[in-house]
Design a protein around this motif. Sequence first.
Motif, PDB file in Angstrom:
ATOM      1  N   MET A   1      54.539  22.875  17.150  1.00 44.62           N
ATOM      2  CA  MET A   1      54.383  22.368  15.782  1.00 44.62           C
ATOM      3  C   MET A   1      55.603  22.719  14.943  1.00 44.62           C
ATOM      4  SD  MET A   1      50.505  22.967  14.569  1.00 44.62           S
ATOM      5  CE  MET A   1      49.207  21.876  15.119  1.00 44.62           C
ATOM      6  N   SER A   2      55.879  21.899  13.971  1.00 40.36           N
ATOM      7  CA  SER A   2      57.076  22.104  13.147  1.00 40.36           C
ATOM      8  C   SER A   2      56.708  22.616  11.756  1.00 40.36           C
ATOM      9  CB  SER A   2      57.844  20.785  13.011  1.00 40.36           C
ATOM     10  OG  SER A   2      58.184  20.297  14.284  1.00 40.36           O
ATOM     11  N   ILE A   3      57.634  23.393  11.200  1.00 43.64           N
ATOM     12  CA  ILE A   3      57.457  23.962   9.864  1.00 43.64           C
ATOM     13  C   ILE A   3      58.519  23.366   8.948  1.00 43.64           C
ATOM     14  CG2 ILE A   3      57.443  26.108   8.508  1.00 43.64           C
ATOM     15  CD1 ILE A   3      55.285  25.983  10.669  1.00 43.64           C
ATOM     16  N   VAL A   4      58.116  22.880   7.782  1.00 44.96           N
ATOM     17  CA  VAL A   4      59.087  22.426   6.778  1.00 44.96           C
ATOM     18  C   VAL A   4      59.269  23.546   5.756  1.00 44.96           C
ATOM     19  CG1 VAL A   4      59.547  20.775   4.924  1.00 44.96           C
ATOM     20  CG2 VAL A   4      58.552  19.974   7.075  1.00 44.96           C
ATOM     21  N   THR A   5      60.507  23.988   5.594  1.00 48.77           N
ATOM     22  CA  THR A   5      60.818  25.066   4.650  1.00 48.77           C
ATOM     23  C   THR A   5      61.269  24.461   3.322  1.00 48.77           C
ATOM     24  OG1 THR A   5      61.490  26.512   6.465  1.00 48.77           O
ATOM     25  CG2 THR A   5      62.285  27.093   4.275  1.00 48.77           C
ATOM     26  N   VAL A   6      60.749  25.004   2.217  1.00 45.42           N
ATOM     27  CA  VAL A   6      61.185  24.560   0.888  1.00 45.42           C
ATOM     28  C   VAL A   6      61.825  25.772   0.203  1.00 45.42           C
ATOM     29  CG1 VAL A   6      60.513  23.482  -1.289  1.00 45.42           C
ATOM     30  CG2 VAL A   6      59.243  22.932   0.799  1.00 45.42           C
ATOM     31  N   GLN A   7      63.141  25.685  -0.039  1.00 45.42           N
ATOM     32  CA  GLN A   7      63.896  26.776  -0.659  1.00 45.42           C
ATOM     33  C   GLN A   7      64.013  26.500  -2.154  1.00 45.42           C
ATOM     34  OE1 GLN A   7      66.735  27.088   3.349  1.00 45.42           O
ATOM     35  NE2 GLN A   7      67.698  26.883   1.350  1.00 45.42           N
ATOM     36  N   LEU A   8      63.552  27.458  -2.976  1.00 46.29           N
ATOM     37  CA  LEU A   8      63.474  27.217  -4.421  1.00 46.29           C
ATOM     38  C   LEU A   8      64.270  28.247  -5.214  1.00 46.29           C
ATOM     39  CD1 LEU A   8      59.810  26.572  -3.845  1.00 46.29           C
ATOM     40  CD2 LEU A   8      61.025  24.975  -5.309  1.00 46.29           C
ATOM     41  N   GLY A   9      65.183  27.757  -6.056  1.00 43.75           N
ATOM     42  CA  GLY A   9      65.949  28.660  -6.919  1.00 43.75           C
ATOM     43  C   GLY A   9      67.067  29.365  -6.157  1.00 43.75           C
ATOM     44  N   GLN A  10      67.843  30.154  -6.888  1.00 43.02           N
ATOM     45  CA  GLN A  10      68.985  30.850  -6.281  1.00 43.02           C
ATOM     46  C   GLN A  10      68.551  31.765  -5.143  1.00 43.02           C
ATOM     47  OE1 GLN A  10      71.571  32.906  -9.048  1.00 43.02           O
ATOM     48  NE2 GLN A  10      72.398  34.233  -7.478  1.00 43.02           N
ATOM     49  N   CYS A  11      67.567  32.598  -5.415  1.00 43.73           N
ATOM     50  CA  CYS A  11      67.097  33.565  -4.423  1.00 43.73           C
ATOM     51  C   CYS A  11      66.540  32.843  -3.188  1.00 43.73           C
ATOM     52  CB  CYS A  11      66.026  34.447  -5.070  1.00 43.73           C
ATOM     53  SG  CYS A  11      65.196  35.545  -3.925  1.00 43.73           S
ATOM     54  N   GLY A  12      65.697  31.844  -3.401  1.00 48.85           N
ATOM     55  CA  GLY A  12      65.081  31.121  -2.286  1.00 48.85           C
ATOM     56  C   GLY A  12      66.108  30.439  -1.400  1.00 48.85           C
ATOM     57  N   ASN A  13      67.153  29.879  -2.014  1.00 53.83           N
ATOM     58  CA  ASN A  13      68.183  29.185  -1.231  1.00 53.83           C
ATOM     59  C   ASN A  13      69.064  30.161  -0.464  1.00 53.83           C
ATOM     60  OD1 ASN A  13      68.117  26.155  -1.520  1.00 53.83           O
ATOM     61  ND2 ASN A  13      67.870  26.765  -3.658  1.00 53.83           N
ATOM     62  N   GLN A  14      69.363  31.299  -1.079  1.00 53.65           N
ATOM     63  CA  GLN A  14      70.202  32.274  -0.370  1.00 53.65           C
ATOM     64  C   GLN A  14      69.451  32.918   0.793  1.00 53.65           C
ATOM     65  OE1 GLN A  14      71.448  34.607  -3.802  1.00 53.65           O
ATOM     66  NE2 GLN A  14      73.373  33.483  -3.965  1.00 53.65           N
ATOM     67  N   ILE A  15      68.181  33.239   0.586  1.00 54.57           N
ATOM     68  CA  ILE A  15      67.396  33.829   1.680  1.00 54.57           C
ATOM     69  C   ILE A  15      67.141  32.780   2.767  1.00 54.57           C
ATOM     70  CG2 ILE A  15      65.122  34.758   2.327  1.00 54.57           C
ATOM     71  CD1 ILE A  15      65.153  36.263  -0.340  1.00 54.57           C
ATOM     72  N   GLY A  16      66.824  31.550   2.343  1.00 56.56           N
ATOM     73  CA  GLY A  16      66.577  30.481   3.312  1.00 56.56           C
ATOM     74  C   GLY A  16      67.761  30.303   4.248  1.00 56.56           C
ATOM     75  N   HIS A  17      68.971  30.335   3.690  1.00 58.10           N
ATOM     76  CA  HIS A  17      70.185  30.206   4.509  1.00 58.10           C
ATOM     77  C   HIS A  17      70.267  31.330   5.536  1.00 58.10           C
ATOM     78  CE1 HIS A  17      74.515  31.178   5.211  1.00 58.10           C
ATOM     79  NE2 HIS A  17      74.498  29.909   5.567  1.00 58.10           N
ATOM     80  N   GLU A  18      69.977  32.554   5.101  1.00 58.32           N
ATOM     81  CA  GLU A  18      70.030  33.697   6.032  1.00 58.32           C
ATOM     82  C   GLU A  18      68.951  33.581   7.112  1.00 58.32           C
ATOM     83  OE1 GLU A  18      72.424  35.661   6.194  1.00 58.32           O
ATOM     84  OE2 GLU A  18      73.361  35.593   4.213  1.00 58.32           O
ATOM     85  N   VAL A  19      67.776  33.054   6.732  1.00 62.93           N
ATOM     86  CA  VAL A  19      66.691  32.896   7.715  1.00 62.93           C
ATOM     87  C   VAL A  19      67.123  31.925   8.820  1.00 62.93           C
ATOM     88  CG1 VAL A  19      64.364  31.961   8.094  1.00 62.93           C
ATOM     89  CG2 VAL A  19      64.789  33.473   6.145  1.00 62.93           C
ATOM     90  N   GLY A 135      52.880  23.084   8.960  1.00 64.58           N
ATOM     91  CA  GLY A 135      52.661  23.581   7.604  1.00 64.58           C
ATOM     92  C   GLY A 135      53.980  23.718   6.855  1.00 64.58           C
ATOM     93  N   PHE A 136      53.877  24.350   5.683  1.00 61.78           N
ATOM     94  CA  PHE A 136      55.041  24.504   4.804  1.00 61.78           C
ATOM     95  C   PHE A 136      55.305  25.985   4.554  1.00 61.78           C
ATOM     96  CE2 PHE A 136      53.285  20.364   3.938  1.00 61.78           C
ATOM     97  CZ  PHE A 136      54.409  19.556   3.931  1.00 61.78           C
ATOM     98  N   PHE A 137      56.579  26.300   4.478  1.00 53.64           N
ATOM     99  CA  PHE A 137      57.013  27.674   4.222  1.00 53.64           C
ATOM    100  C   PHE A 137      57.922  27.620   3.005  1.00 53.64           C
ATOM    101  CE2 PHE A 137      60.228  31.065   5.556  1.00 53.64           C
ATOM    102  CZ  PHE A 137      59.475  32.098   5.041  1.00 53.64           C
ATOM    103  N   THR A 138      57.475  28.154   1.865  1.00 55.61           N
ATOM    104  CA  THR A 138      58.306  28.141   0.664  1.00 55.61           C
ATOM    105  C   THR A 138      58.898  29.527   0.440  1.00 55.61           C
ATOM    106  OG1 THR A 138      56.679  28.816  -0.970  1.00 55.61           O
ATOM    107  CG2 THR A 138      56.667  26.495  -0.351  1.00 55.61           C
ATOM    108  N   ILE A 139      60.137  29.555  -0.040  1.00 56.37           N
ATOM    109  CA  ILE A 139      60.816  30.835  -0.301  1.00 56.37           C
ATOM    110  C   ILE A 139      61.224  30.847  -1.766  1.00 56.37           C
ATOM    111  CG2 ILE A 139      62.646  32.392   0.452  1.00 56.37           C
ATOM    112  CD1 ILE A 139      62.955  30.727   2.978  1.00 56.37           C
ATOM    113  N   MET A 140      60.818  31.889  -2.493  1.00 57.06           N
ATOM    114  CA  MET A 140      61.102  31.944  -3.937  1.00 57.06           C
ATOM    115  C   MET A 140      61.104  33.388  -4.446  1.00 57.06           C
ATOM    116  SD  MET A 140      57.387  30.758  -5.401  1.00 57.06           S
ATOM    117  CE  MET A 140      57.203  29.384  -4.312  1.00 57.06           C
TER     118      MET A 140
END
Length: 393
Positions: A1-19, A135-140
């Motif tokens: 199964m696939s996960i769609v990640t939603v990166q939100l705001g400065q923190c979410g985008n920077q952590i998402g990139h590292e993930v 499912g969805f994985f949001t980072i914020m």
Amino acid sequence: MSIVTVQLGQCGNQIGHEVFNTLCSDICGTHGLCSKKENESYHDSCKERFFCEEESGVPVARAVLVDMEPKVISQTLSMAARSGHWKYNSQAHFCQKQGSGNNWANGYSVHGPRHKEAIMNLVQKEAEKCDRLGGFFTIMSMAGGTGSGLGAFVTQCLRDAFPTSFILNHVIWPYGTGEVIVQNYNSVLTLSHLYQSSDALLVHENDVIHKICAQLMNIKQISFRDVNQVIAHQLGSVFQPAHTAGGGSGYSRNPLGIDWQVRPPHPPMPSTNKPLHFNTSIANLVILRGKDVHAVDLGSFQDPSLYTSWLNPQDAFNAWKTPRAFNKYEKSAALVSNSQFLLKPLDSIVGKAWNMFASKAYIHQYTKFGIQEEDFLDCFTTLEQVISSYTNL
């Protein structure tokens, strides 16, 4: 199964990139310390989960990037592309020229409704690319305005648009000493809204990660990147494929599989004479990777004194294992726990926010964007109930 990640705001985008960096370096590593067949099975499962293949052969992250300022998103897109190992879809991002000014109400009440259609169209496109959506994985972050306010709004939109999909919100708990003067307001508003629409909240505390960097890793001048890499490493060790108990030889198809919200079958009895420092749990998941995983004794995790009295420890504890090593570690273990651990920080944030609210500090910054005093009171009530439920485990 696939996960769609939603990166939100400065923190979410920077952590998402590292993930995604962490996940990719783990997949690309030939170091698996396991059989070739095992390594290939792991490789295929992970690729499907977080990336889609392009004709060029470069994996593309299943992610949507959202921020109200363009700087961080453009940095994130170019860093990923420069790595040569993976990249973001260049069409799957949304940004504006003006930020949210660290104001939750601005993100939630203004930017959210104004940009809902554009953001949800991007999410829909990513979801449609998945053969099977897990499912969805949001980072914020909770402290600022975009990650927290817009993040809470987008989570509600995800719940409405995908009512049966699992939504896991990863939130960054702000430093206790404070980055933003209204961070406690923003945190209370974020947590109470996410509690209504999310399936699970996965929390990292900045103070705890900072301590890991200083004490365990001996980093002298700790940057946000250091903190983000530790967080990404921990998330990767949870989300990469593993075999579930009784799951046969195939890898677990959905990494969001812990039973996060265990509901009491009957009114819970008052807890019995447990020492006050004891963190009672309602669900624990241990993930073991690498050498000798099947020889590890996990019996102590089934000790009834770890769990609330109305739960059978066998139902509350899960172990996932794989002989495939994670990111060059010969052995590694991760624990995801739904327990009383967050009671103290939650109580502290609610208390500080209430003290500010009682003196009407900064309330006008929120009312001008349509968040009324009654909305604050509703949020306080929701979180007080959460605190009460966890205290009485």
